[in-house]
Write a protein that holds these residues in place. Structure first.
Motif, PDB file in Angstrom:
ATOM      1  N   MET A   1       0.838  -1.179   0.000  1.00  0.00           N
ATOM      2  CA  MET A   1       0.000   0.000   0.000  1.00  0.00           C
ATOM      3  C   MET A   1       0.885   1.244   0.000  1.00  0.00           C
ATOM      4  O   MET A   1       1.899   1.301   0.685  1.00  0.00           O
ATOM      5  N   ALA A   2       0.471   2.236  -0.746  1.00  0.00           N
ATOM      6  CA  ALA A   2       1.239   3.472  -0.871  1.00  0.00           C
ATOM      7  C   ALA A   2       1.090   4.336   0.376  1.00  0.00           C
ATOM      8  O   ALA A   2       0.046   4.322   1.048  1.00  0.00           O
ATOM      9  N   HIS A   3       2.128   5.087   0.670  1.00  0.00           N
ATOM     10  CA  HIS A   3       2.085   6.085   1.739  1.00  0.00           C
ATOM     11  C   HIS A   3       1.268   7.267   1.213  1.00  0.00           C
ATOM     12  O   HIS A   3       1.549   7.773   0.132  1.00  0.00           O
ATOM     13  N   ILE A   4       0.295   7.716   1.978  1.00  0.00           N
ATOM     14  CA  ILE A   4      -0.488   8.885   1.590  1.00  0.00           C
ATOM     15  C   ILE A   4       0.091  10.079   2.325  1.00  0.00           C
ATOM     16  O   ILE A   4       0.163  10.093   3.558  1.00  0.00           O
ATOM     17  N   ILE A   5       0.517  11.079   1.531  1.00  0.00           N
ATOM     18  CA  ILE A   5       1.249  12.210   2.092  1.00  0.00           C
ATOM     19  C   ILE A   5       0.604  13.533   1.673  1.00  0.00           C
ATOM     20  O   ILE A   5      -0.146  13.597   0.709  1.00  0.00           O
ATOM     21  N   SER A   6       0.958  14.584   2.410  1.00  0.00           N
ATOM     22  CA  SER A   6       0.466  15.921   2.122  1.00  0.00           C
ATOM     23  C   SER A   6       1.467  16.948   2.614  1.00  0.00           C
ATOM     24  O   SER A   6       2.194  16.704   3.571  1.00  0.00           O
ATOM     25  N   ALA A   7       1.451  18.108   1.962  1.00  0.00           N
ATOM     26  CA  ALA A   7       2.279  19.225   2.420  1.00  0.00           C
ATOM     27  C   ALA A   7       1.396  20.399   2.815  1.00  0.00           C
ATOM     28  O   ALA A   7       1.787  21.547   2.719  1.00  0.00           O
ATOM     29  N   GLN A   8       0.169  20.106   3.232  1.00  0.00           N
ATOM     30  CA  GLN A   8      -0.734  21.137   3.751  1.00  0.00           C
ATOM     31  C   GLN A   8      -1.004  20.833   5.205  1.00  0.00           C
ATOM     32  O   GLN A   8      -1.647  19.834   5.521  1.00  0.00           O
ATOM     33  N   GLU A   9      -0.522  21.698   6.065  1.00  0.00           N
ATOM     34  CA  GLU A   9      -0.715  21.497   7.498  1.00  0.00           C
ATOM     35  C   GLU A   9      -1.944  22.222   8.032  1.00  0.00           C
ATOM     36  O   GLU A   9      -2.598  21.750   8.938  1.00  0.00           O
ATOM     37  N   TYR A  10      -2.247  23.385   7.471  1.00  0.00           N
ATOM     38  CA  TYR A  10      -3.336  24.218   7.988  1.00  0.00           C
ATOM     39  C   TYR A  10      -4.690  23.548   7.800  1.00  0.00           C
ATOM     40  O   TYR A  10      -4.996  23.018   6.742  1.00  0.00           O
ATOM     41  N   ARG A  11      -5.508  23.581   8.832  1.00  0.00           N
ATOM     42  CA  ARG A  11      -6.887  23.127   8.770  1.00  0.00           C
ATOM     43  C   ARG A  11      -7.760  24.207   9.408  1.00  0.00           C
ATOM     44  O   ARG A  11      -7.514  24.624  10.538  1.00  0.00           O
ATOM     45  N   ASN A  12      -8.771  24.644   8.685  1.00  0.00           N
ATOM     46  CA  ASN A  12      -9.731  25.603   9.197  1.00  0.00           C
ATOM     47  C   ASN A  12     -10.816  24.806   9.911  1.00  0.00           C
ATOM     48  O   ASN A  12     -11.525  24.019   9.274  1.00  0.00           O
ATOM     49  N   GLU A  13     -10.951  24.992  11.206  1.00  0.00           N
ATOM     50  CA  GLU A  13     -11.884  24.196  12.000  1.00  0.00           C
ATOM     51  C   GLU A  13     -13.328  24.404  11.563  1.00  0.00           C
ATOM     52  O   GLU A  13     -14.142  23.476  11.629  1.00  0.00           O
ATOM     53  N   GLU A  14     -13.660  25.598  11.104  1.00  0.00           N
ATOM     54  CA  GLU A  14     -15.017  25.857  10.616  1.00  0.00           C
ATOM     55  C   GLU A  14     -15.302  25.029   9.351  1.00  0.00           C
ATOM     56  O   GLU A  14     -16.379  24.447   9.211  1.00  0.00           O
ATOM     57  N   THR A  15     -14.330  24.960   8.469  1.00  0.00           N
ATOM     58  CA  THR A  15     -14.486  24.161   7.251  1.00  0.00           C
ATOM     59  C   THR A  15     -14.597  22.686   7.594  1.00  0.00           C
ATOM     60  O   THR A  15     -15.423  21.965   7.023  1.00  0.00           O
ATOM     61  N   VAL A  16     -13.786  22.226   8.538  1.00  0.00           N
ATOM     62  CA  VAL A  16     -13.866  20.824   8.978  1.00  0.00           C
ATOM     63  C   VAL A  16     -15.260  20.543   9.541  1.00  0.00           C
ATOM     64  O   VAL A  16     -15.876  19.521   9.212  1.00  0.00           O
ATOM     65  N   VAL A  27     -11.572  12.388  -0.288  1.00  0.00           N
ATOM     66  CA  VAL A  27     -10.201  12.890  -0.393  1.00  0.00           C
ATOM     67  C   VAL A  27      -9.669  12.489  -1.763  1.00  0.00           C
ATOM     68  O   VAL A  27      -9.698  11.317  -2.129  1.00  0.00           O
ATOM     69  N   PHE A  28      -9.194  13.466  -2.520  1.00  0.00           N
ATOM     70  CA  PHE A  28      -8.687  13.219  -3.865  1.00  0.00           C
ATOM     71  C   PHE A  28      -7.174  13.031  -3.826  1.00  0.00           C
ATOM     72  O   PHE A  28      -6.453  13.875  -3.291  1.00  0.00           O
ATOM     73  N   LEU A  29      -6.725  11.925  -4.399  1.00  0.00           N
ATOM     74  CA  LEU A  29      -5.311  11.549  -4.375  1.00  0.00           C
ATOM     75  C   LEU A  29      -4.715  11.540  -5.774  1.00  0.00           C
ATOM     76  O   LEU A  29      -5.420  11.316  -6.763  1.00  0.00           O
ATOM     77  N   SER A  30      -3.404  11.690  -5.801  1.00  0.00           N
ATOM     78  CA  SER A  30      -2.656  11.475  -7.041  1.00  0.00           C
ATOM     79  C   SER A  30      -2.588   9.978  -7.310  1.00  0.00           C
ATOM     80  O   SER A  30      -2.779   9.174  -6.389  1.00  0.00           O
ATOM     81  N   PRO A  31      -2.262   9.607  -8.527  1.00  0.00           N
ATOM     82  CA  PRO A  31      -1.926   8.198  -8.763  1.00  0.00           C
ATOM     83  C   PRO A  31      -0.680   7.833  -7.954  1.00  0.00           C
ATOM     84  O   PRO A  31       0.076   8.707  -7.512  1.00  0.00           O
ATOM     85  N   VAL A  32      -0.455   6.560  -7.780  1.00  0.00           N
ATOM     86  CA  VAL A  32       0.730   6.080  -7.067  1.00  0.00           C
ATOM     87  C   VAL A  32       1.975   6.391  -7.891  1.00  0.00           C
ATOM     88  O   VAL A  32       1.988   6.233  -9.107  1.00  0.00           O
ATOM     89  N   PHE A  33       3.018   6.856  -7.200  1.00  0.00           N
ATOM     90  CA  PHE A  33       4.328   7.039  -7.829  1.00  0.00           C
ATOM     91  C   PHE A  33       5.377   6.512  -6.868  1.00  0.00           C
ATOM     92  O   PHE A  33       5.102   6.268  -5.697  1.00  0.00           O
ATOM     93  N   GLU A  34       6.575   6.330  -7.371  1.00  0.00           N
ATOM     94  CA  GLU A  34       7.620   5.695  -6.578  1.00  0.00           C
ATOM     95  C   GLU A  34       8.826   6.618  -6.404  1.00  0.00           C
ATOM     96  O   GLU A  34       9.226   7.314  -7.329  1.00  0.00           O
ATOM     97  N   ILE A  35       9.376   6.584  -5.196  1.00  0.00           N
ATOM     98  CA  ILE A  35      10.633   7.274  -4.881  1.00  0.00           C
ATOM     99  C   ILE A  35      11.462   6.312  -4.042  1.00  0.00           C
ATOM    100  O   ILE A  35      10.999   5.843  -2.993  1.00  0.00           O
ATOM    101  N   ASP A  36      12.657   6.021  -4.505  1.00  0.00           N
ATOM    102  CA  ASP A  36      13.581   5.139  -3.786  1.00  0.00           C
ATOM    103  C   ASP A  36      12.922   3.826  -3.357  1.00  0.00           C
ATOM    104  O   ASP A  36      13.097   3.354  -2.224  1.00  0.00           O
ATOM    105  N   GLY A  37      12.126   3.249  -4.248  1.00  0.00           N
ATOM    106  CA  GLY A  37      11.505   1.960  -3.979  1.00  0.00           C
ATOM    107  C   GLY A  37      10.260   2.005  -3.106  1.00  0.00           C
ATOM    108  O   GLY A  37       9.659   0.977  -2.830  1.00  0.00           O
TER     109      GLY A  37
END
Length: 104
Positions: A1-16, A27-37
């Motif tokens: 299974m692929a690692h699901i990652i993000s570079a967005q830390e901010y969460r607006n509690e009202e939006t949540v 949640v919309f994801l990219s296709p799987v890609f590989e880095i260093d295996g």
């Protein structure tokens, strides 16, 4: 299974809270890609929906996007993984969405 990652830390509690109220857990994801295996997928959209799912105690609904949905996926198809990752840096470093631990 692929690692699901993000570079967005901010969460607006009202939006949540809004996502939680309407049970929007997609949640919309990219296709799987590989880095260093290792396999990865990037959260492209739905960061607040993911947090709402966590708060509701349910599994988020992951949906993999194609280049038709998000033209930046063409970078992955061209093997330009670093360019793709740089383009999706939002407000932090890449982290595993489930644990919050830094990826690299």
């Amino acid at each position: 299974m692929a690692h699901i990652i993000s570079a967005q830390e901010y969460r607006n509690e009202e939006t949540v809270a809004e996502k939680l109220a309407v049970a929007d857990f997609t949640v919309f994801l990219s296709p799987v890609f590989e880095i260093d295996g290792e396999e990865y997928q990037v959260v492209l959209d739905g960061h607040h929906s993911y947090e709402a799912a966590v708060q509701a105690g349910v599994e988020p609904e992951f949906e993999v996007q194609s280049v038709r949905d998000n033209d930046t996926i063409a970078l992955l198809e061209q093997g330009r993984v670093e360019d793709f990752l740089e383009l999706h840096l939002i407000d932090g470093e890449y982290r595993h969405i489930a644990t919050g631990k830094a990826v690299w």
